[in-house]
Design a protein around this motif. Structure first.
Motif, PDB file in Angstrom:
ATOM      1  N   ARG A   1       6.644 -12.228  -2.620  1.00  0.00           N
ATOM      2  CA  ARG A   1       7.071 -10.855  -1.783  1.00  0.00           C
ATOM      3  C   ARG A   1       6.789 -11.427  -0.373  1.00  0.00           C
ATOM      4  O   ARG A   1       7.727 -10.930   0.462  1.00  0.00           O
ATOM      5  N   LEU A   2       5.819 -11.776  -0.136  1.00  0.00           N
ATOM      6  CA  LEU A   2       5.595 -12.062   1.446  1.00  0.00           C
ATOM      7  C   LEU A   2       6.333 -13.021   1.885  1.00  0.00           C
ATOM      8  O   LEU A   2       6.981 -12.919   3.053  1.00  0.00           O
TER       9      LEU A   2
ATOM     10  N   ILE B   1      10.283  -0.457   1.690  1.00  0.00           N
ATOM     11  CA  ILE B   1       9.343   0.871   1.910  1.00  0.00           C
ATOM     12  C   ILE B   1       8.136   0.815   1.069  1.00  0.00           C
ATOM     13  O   ILE B   1       7.082   1.016   1.705  1.00  0.00           O
ATOM     14  N   PRO B   2       8.203   0.690  -0.261  1.00  0.00           N
ATOM     15  CA  PRO B   2       7.169   0.703  -1.165  1.00  0.00           C
ATOM     16  C   PRO B   2       6.063  -0.489  -0.596  1.00  0.00           C
ATOM     17  O   PRO B   2       4.534  -0.163  -1.051  1.00  0.00           O
ATOM     18  N   LEU B   3       6.352  -1.436  -0.080  1.00  0.00           N
ATOM     19  CA  LEU B   3       5.325  -2.585   0.238  1.00  0.00           C
ATOM     20  C   LEU B   3       4.478  -2.188   1.310  1.00  0.00           C
ATOM     21  O   LEU B   3       3.348  -2.670   1.662  1.00  0.00           O
ATOM     22  N   THR B   4       5.047  -1.179   2.117  1.00  0.00           N
ATOM     23  CA  THR B   4       4.280  -0.672   3.363  1.00  0.00           C
ATOM     24  C   THR B   4       2.955   0.204   2.821  1.00  0.00           C
ATOM     25  O   THR B   4       1.999   0.297   3.634  1.00  0.00           O
ATOM     26  N   ARG B   5       2.972   0.415   1.457  1.00  0.00           N
ATOM     27  CA  ARG B   5       1.904   1.062   0.748  1.00  0.00           C
ATOM     28  C   ARG B   5       1.249   0.231   0.035  1.00  0.00           C
ATOM     29  O   ARG B   5       0.417   0.845  -0.922  1.00  0.00           O
TER      30      ARG B   5
ATOM     31  N   GLN C   1       0.886  -4.556   6.060  1.00  0.00           N
ATOM     32  CA  GLN C   1       0.802  -4.431   7.564  1.00  0.00           C
ATOM     33  C   GLN C   1       2.270  -5.644   7.849  1.00  0.00           C
ATOM     34  O   GLN C   1       2.877  -5.150   8.855  1.00  0.00           O
ATOM     35  N   THR C   2       2.200  -6.569   7.048  1.00  0.00           N
ATOM     36  CA  THR C   2       3.581  -7.458   7.392  1.00  0.00           C
ATOM     37  C   THR C   2       4.833  -6.674   7.075  1.00  0.00           C
ATOM     38  O   THR C   2       5.910  -6.670   7.970  1.00  0.00           O
ATOM     39  N   ALA C   3       4.948  -5.827   5.907  1.00  0.00           N
ATOM     40  CA  ALA C   3       6.130  -5.064   5.506  1.00  0.00           C
ATOM     41  C   ALA C   3       6.425  -4.042   6.552  1.00  0.00           C
ATOM     42  O   ALA C   3       7.682  -3.828   6.829  1.00  0.00           O
ATOM     43  N   MET C   4       5.323  -3.362   6.950  1.00  0.00           N
ATOM     44  CA  MET C   4       5.394  -2.473   7.946  1.00  0.00           C
ATOM     45  C   MET C   4       6.048  -2.845   9.586  1.00  0.00           C
ATOM     46  O   MET C   4       6.981  -2.271   9.852  1.00  0.00           O
TER      47      MET C   4
END
Length: 974
Positions: free
Chosen positions: A918-919, A938-942, A950-953
């Motif tokens: 995912r990263l 969006i789910p990765l931000t949680r 943090q990377t997803a956000m």
């Protein structure tokens, strides 16, 4: 530098034979000579002496020579009761024997003609004496029996009538030229000052551009189509063929003055062109010694300062056959110089023929387009007729097509650099305080200067504006008169804009009393008309430059709606308004042939906000463009304008409360639900509104913003906080950060502690000590971020100690902190990492360097990249070369994935159960804009993984900007 004093004591034949009297005369003159270093006393014959003084500073040397001459006169007259004839002269001679001989001969001529018991003082010495000393002499005039000029001590009446040379110089040192009048600022505390140009002038930097060309011949058809301002594209080829280009060189103005016989000085409005020419005139009026001290070079001794616009008016009045000399004589005579214009004209003709003049022509562009080509030829013919003189001309860059002056180059005035900003602010405050108090108070002035400089350098917009000398002078004046800049920048912009519109046309004149006042009435014209233009330019021409046709049409529409006039009349009025705004007031300026923009983009943004309020559409437009970065500045200024200029606190409260409660729908829902952009926007608006907001609402916004700040990636939060942290609103934030600094979530605690240091630097030492003892690596890393700012003692030593820490993330972040703050320590830091055998850190350095090298694409690589790659390629660093080969495959894989990975595959990767996969997918999104990627991000931000969340956000924030979500129209409510 050489100063010469010639002394002749009148001795009778009996006195010559008197050994006692001769000995006393010699002893007296010799004693005075011993008071000066590098003095050379020689007896020419009985009773005749020559005393030469040398020194590096011409004005200082000339003053000492005059003091010595007075001491000699007193010794001969009082102690020996003998009559005497004394003369003083000083000049820049260098190692040139012929100049030294000229200096000695001129002094001898002065001595031969000076009246008994008087001192003849050459004009070059007279002009560098202090004002109170000059008042003890009669002004320079012709001595009896000789054409040479000299001042006399004690004062002597002149038998030869008026001295035109001295009248011209006296005009240049009058308050109308020498003093800068700061007019038009509606300040509360004190009247604006009038300051001596010497006290506040800062030497500008220039860039030598090219040799000037002869003015271009234009057909009548071309002139009808818009003159020199519009069809420059048609002239480009011929201009380039006629031009000798020089390599671009940036230097201080005095260097250009030393190297080139004549100059054409180009610059934008407010860049200091007129001030520079006025300063040159006043310095030149001080004579060659003053000129050499100020510029390291001499110039012809008679400055002639004139506005080209006024010369054009004189020529139009007297007729096209009028010569430049006749026009100059008429212009100077109208300023009260000379009783007879004809004698003044003859005087100018003689001294121009002799090469005695420094001709200063201000505002080549301030002539009607259709008349400009002919006027340039008129000036060129004048310069060609008198090539022995030096010429300095000034012009705005747009509207200037070339002026051929003897031995001239074109130089472009550069924007102020930080050191010039500092020098000006300090000089201004010292001069202002002396003007205000009547005596110097440098210590207090310097403290006030530092407060202003701190405010300027901490705010990016104000810092950028301060590079324009006019705007910097405005900010310095407001700050000095009020003790601070206005608490909110919208108030400062309102003052600047009003001043530009109503009084700059007066303030920028060469001579304070000349010319008609040109202005734009602020409330009646600027607010509705410039507001409309700025708003339409912001909507349709985002780069801030619009075609002239668009500008005229927009102005005409605004005028037609305001005044109810016909379209034809509105277009005529629009052209007249553009002339005033662009030619006279210069709040608008030509940015190219037939293209216009505001003096600075800040003024366009300010007037766009004003225009929204003038049309009563601010709130409606704000909701449409709320998250659009290109509208952020306009909306922030609009909130400040509503709260502090219009003084509508209740409307401001309702608007900001509406922002806090705002929620988007559809694809834009992530802006408010996930990224929560309404919170930082509300905080930015609260900072602009200040005390107009109720305390309870300010506290609520500060609390929510603090929490948002600590949960968002630092790369996002730090930028927002930087925009807020100097405002009074920011003072409310630390209390909420202190509460979050005890959170059970390490990343929230870490961010809270870091941001406390940003807002309260005095807490840095305490927080560094606290974080270094924390068990969580994430919190200990805060210490490296603080130390990178070098705000506590021994930052470098502490960071180097952390390089050998066993926590990989901590020693790596310490290394990068050193690289960013102490670039000269790169090699020593890499040595420590190598000696410690920290292979993980080495791999991180190589990976970062590889990416930087890959992205450089022709630009210079960073010092770190060069140092790392050198180690990887050298056989003496085997640890680095082995790590480099490991990294190489990873970089190749990353490049390939960025080029080849289709979006559908990335969607699957973002949903993969493996975090590494995912990263990897998140890192490959950098240039993609496919909206289908939003949903799995969006789910990765949680995520429970802080790194992934943090990377997803951060990527989602960047993606929303890249994909243009902020500019998509909001979906209608259900």
């Amino acid at each position: 530098m050489l100063a010469v004093i010639r002394v002749r004591a009148v001795l009778t034949q009996d006195e010559v034979t008197s050994m006692v009297l001769r000995a006393r005369l010699y002893a007296g003159i010799h004693y005075i000579a011993q008071q000066f270093e590098e003095a050379d006393l020689r007896q020419m014959d009985a009773g005749n002496w020559s005393l030469s003084l040398r020194g590096a500073n011409g004005p200082d040397l000339a003053r000492k020579a005059f003091d010595a001459a007075k001491m000699v006169r007193e010794r001969i007259l009082v102690d020996l009761s003998l009559p005497s004839h004394i003369a003083v002269h000083a000049a820049v001679t260098g190692d040139d024997d012929s100049r030294r001989e000229q200096t000695l001969n001129l002094c001898e001529r002065l001595q031969a003609e000076v009246p008994e018991n008087a001192i003849a003082v050459s004009p070059d010495v007279y002009r560098v004496l202090e004002d109170d000393v000059r008042r003890t002499l009669s002004p320079p005039a012709h001595l009896a029996g000789d054409e040479v000029l000299a001042a006399q001590f004690p004062p002597q009446p002149s038998a030869h009538g008026e001295n035109l040379w001295e009248e011209l110089l006296r005009d240049l040192t009058s308050p109308a030229v020498r003093r800068l009048h700061y007019v038009g600022f509606r300040l509360q505390k004190k009247e604006p000052p009038s300051l001596d140009i010497f006290d506040v002038f800062v030497m500008p930097s220039v860039e030598v551009r090219r040799r000037p060309t002869h003015s271009v011949e234009l057909s009548s058809d071309l002139l009808r189509d818009g003159g020199l301002d519009a069809p420059i594209g048609q002239l480009t080829e011929s201009l380039q063929q006629a031009t000798t280009y020089l390599p671009a060189q940036r230097m201080a103005f005095e260097q250009a003055f030393q190297r080139h016989h004549s100059l054409v000085v180009l610059g934008d409005p407010g860049s200091g062109k007129t001030t520079l020419l006025r300063w040159l005139a006043v310095v030149g009026a001080g004579g060659p010694l003053a000129m050499h001290a100020a510029l390291g070079s001499t110039a012809p001794p008679l400055p002639l300062l004139a506005s080209v616009g006024h010369l054009a008016q004189v020529r139009a009045m007297l007729g096209a056959s009028t010569s430049v000399v006749e026009a100059l004589a008429h212009l100077f005579h109208s300023r009260g110089i000379a009783r007879d214009e004809a004698s003044l004209r003859s005087f100018l003709e003689v001294h121009l023929q002799q090469g005695d003049c420094l001709v200063l022509l201000d505002g080549l562009d301030e002539v009607r387009s259709e008349a400009r080509a002919d006027l340039m030829r008129w000036l060129e013919d004048f310069a060609a007729r008198y090539p022995q003189n030096r010429f300095i001309a000034s012009a705005r860059q747009v509207g200037y097509v070339g002026l051929a002056l003897p031995g001239a180059v074109e130089v472009e005035l550069g924007a102020f650099e930080d050191e010039q900003v500092r020098r000006y602010v300090r000089s201004f405050h010292r001069a202002y305080r002396q003007w205000e108090e009547g005596h110097p108070d440098d210590a207090t002035a310097d403290r006030e200067s530092e407060r202003l400089l701190t405010a300027l350098f901490a705010n990016q917009r104000l810092h950028e504006l301060s590079r324009n000398p006019f705007i910097l002078a405005s900010m310095a004046l407001i700050h000095r008169a009020e003790g601070q800049l206005p608490r909110h920048r919208v108030q400062a912009y309102e003052i600047f804009s009003r001043t530009l519109c109503e009084t700059w046309g007066q303030a920028r004149r060469l001579v304070a009393s000349e010319g008609e006042e040109a202005q734009i009435r602020y409330e009646e014209e600027a607010v509705p008309i410039l507001g409309r233009l700025a708003l339409e330019m912001h909507r349709q021409w985002p780069n801030g430059v619009a075609p002239e046709g668009f500008v005229i049409e927009t102005l005409a529409t605004a005028l037609q709606e305001r005044d109810g006039i016909s379209r034809e009349e509105a277009v005529r009025s629009a052209r007249e308004f553009l002339h005033r705004a662009g030619k006279d007031v210069q709040i608008l300026m030509e940015r190219g042939p037939g293209r216009w923009g505001f003096l600075h983009l800040t003024f366009q943004e300010f007037f766009a906000a004003v225009g929204l309020h003038a049309s009563e559409s601010f709130a409606e437009e704000a909701m449409v463009h709320l998250f659009d970065p290109r509208w952020e500045e306009v909306l922030r200024l609009g909130v400040g304008y509503m709260a502090l200029v219009q003084k509508r606190p209740e409307a401001t409260r309702r608007f900001i409360q509406q922002i806090m409660n705002h929620r988007e729908s559809g694809i834009r829902q992530l802006l408010t639900d996930t990224l929560r952009k309404q919170i930082p926007m509300a905080a930015l608006f609260a900072a602009e509104a200040g005390e107009a907001l109720p305390n309870a609402l300010q506290s609520k916004i500060a609390e929510e913003f603090s929490h948002w700040l600590c949960t968002m990636p630092r790369a996002i939060g730090e930028g927002i906080l930087k925009e807020i942290h100097l405002s009074e609103f920011a003072l409310r934030i630390p209390a909420f950060l202190e509460g979050l600094s005890t959170s059970g979530k390490p990343h929230i605690r870490a961010n809270a502690l870091l941001y406390i240091c940003v807002l309260k630097p005095e807490e840095a030492a305490r927080i560094v000590a606290l974080t270094l003892e924390a068990p969580e690596a994430e919190i200990r890393e805060v210490a490296t971020a603080i130390l990178a700012q070098n705000i506590i003692p021994d930052s470098l030593a502490t960071l180097k100690n952390l390089l050998t820490n066993k926590t990989r993330s901590l020693n790596t972040s310490a290394a990068f902190a050193i690289f960013s703050r102490f670039p000269n320590e790169i090699d020593s830091t890499l040595d420590i990492i190598q000696e410690d055998g920290n292979q993980a850190a080495i791999q991180t350095m190589i990976f970062a360097a590889s990416l930087d090298s890959d992205l450089a694409q022709g630009r210079a690589k960073s010092k770190l990249t060069e140092a790392v790659l050198k180690r990887c390629e050298g056989s003496e660093y085997p640890l680095w070369s082995r790590a480099a080969s490991t990294i190489h495959d990873s970089v190749l894989a990353l490049r390939a994935s960025k080029q080849d990975e289709p979006p559908t595959t990335l969607v699957d990767m973002l949903k993969d159960p493996n975090e590494t996969t995912r990263l990897s997918a998140i890192l490959t999104l950098k240039d993609l804009r496919d909206l289908d990627l939003i949903e799995p991000l969006i789910p990765l931000t949680r995520s429970n993984s802080r790194l992934e969340a943090q990377t997803a956000m951060a990527e989602l924030w960047a993606f929303s900007l890249r994909a243009g979500l902020h500019s998509l129209p909001p979906e209608p409510p259900n």
